[in-house]
Design a protein around this motif. Structure first.
Motif, PDB file in Angstrom:
ATOM      1  N   VAL A 155       3.832   3.045  -1.872  1.00  0.00           N
ATOM      2  CA  VAL A 155       3.336   4.394  -1.626  1.00  0.00           C
ATOM      3  C   VAL A 155       2.077   4.406  -0.759  1.00  0.00           C
ATOM      4  O   VAL A 155       1.591   5.478  -0.397  1.00  0.00           O
ATOM      5  CB  VAL A 155       3.078   5.160  -2.946  1.00  0.00           C
ATOM      6  CG1 VAL A 155       4.370   5.331  -3.714  1.00  0.00           C
ATOM      7  CG2 VAL A 155       2.020   4.463  -3.796  1.00  0.00           C
ATOM      8  N   GLU A 156       1.564   3.227  -0.412  1.00  0.00           N
ATOM      9  CA  GLU A 156       0.376   3.170   0.449  1.00  0.00           C
ATOM     10  C   GLU A 156       0.710   3.033   1.921  1.00  0.00           C
ATOM     11  O   GLU A 156      -0.174   2.959   2.753  1.00  0.00           O
ATOM     12  CB  GLU A 156      -0.524   2.011  -0.012  1.00  0.00           C
ATOM     13  CG  GLU A 156      -1.102   2.253  -1.377  1.00  0.00           C
ATOM     14  CD  GLU A 156      -2.097   1.194  -1.792  1.00  0.00           C
ATOM     15  OE1 GLU A 156      -2.089   0.087  -1.204  1.00  0.00           O
ATOM     16  OE2 GLU A 156      -2.862   1.470  -2.713  1.00  0.00           O
ATOM     17  N   ARG A 157       1.975   3.008   2.255  1.00  0.00           N
ATOM     18  CA  ARG A 157       2.355   2.901   3.668  1.00  0.00           C
ATOM     19  C   ARG A 157       2.433   4.261   4.284  1.00  0.00           C
ATOM     20  O   ARG A 157       2.774   5.234   3.759  1.00  0.00           O
ATOM     21  CB  ARG A 157       3.712   2.212   3.810  1.00  0.00           C
ATOM     22  CG  ARG A 157       3.592   0.758   3.605  1.00  0.00           C
ATOM     23  CD  ARG A 157       4.869   0.104   4.000  1.00  0.00           C
ATOM     24  NE  ARG A 157       4.874  -1.242   3.424  1.00  0.00           N
ATOM     25  CZ  ARG A 157       5.772  -2.116   3.685  1.00  0.00           C
ATOM     26  NH1 ARG A 157       6.761  -1.830   4.482  1.00  0.00           N
ATOM     27  NH2 ARG A 157       5.736  -3.293   3.156  1.00  0.00           N
TER      28      ARG A 157
END
Length: 120
Positions: free
Chosen positions: A118-120
């Motif tokens: 979810v950090e991309r």
């Protein structure tokens, strides 16, 4: 690859008796040959916590000599002593070496893991 700051934080938590993360070490003749990290966590399908073996590592020259088996057996015994109803872990589908060992303890349970970064 894991950033050094993450590794440092992981070991800080492992060494803190107030966190649910622990580690065990396998040695041969006083020399470390492997380790396992584990997390004791609440489980929504049980009233008791379960134990996730998050990492299992044995140095290449220490493999096939019982260190990995001893680490897993230690965690099984820990779960029995502490009343945790389940020890579980995941591995990569193509990790044939590890799976040969794991298959001597239990059959794959048929679940497939999905991971979203979810950090991309």
């Amino acid at each position: 690859t894991v950033p050094e700051r993450v590794t440092d934080e992981t070991w800080r938590r492992i060494l803190d008796p107030n966190t649910p993360i622990g580690a065990i070490l396998a040695t041969e003749n006083g020399v470390a040959v492997g380790f396992a990290n584990y997390v004791v966590q609440p489980y929504t399908w049980s009233e008791r916590p379960h134990c996730l073996m998050e990492d299992l590592f044995v140095i290449p020259e220490g493999r096939s000599r019982g260190a990995g088996r001893a680490l897993i057996q230690y965690l099984i015994d820990l779960c029995r002593r502490e009343g945790f109803p389940e020890l579980y872990w995941i591995t990569q589908e193509n990790n044939a070496t590890a799976r040969r060992l794991y298959d001597t303890f239990a059959a794959p349970d048929g679940f497939i893991q999905y991971t979203i970064d979810v950090e991309r």
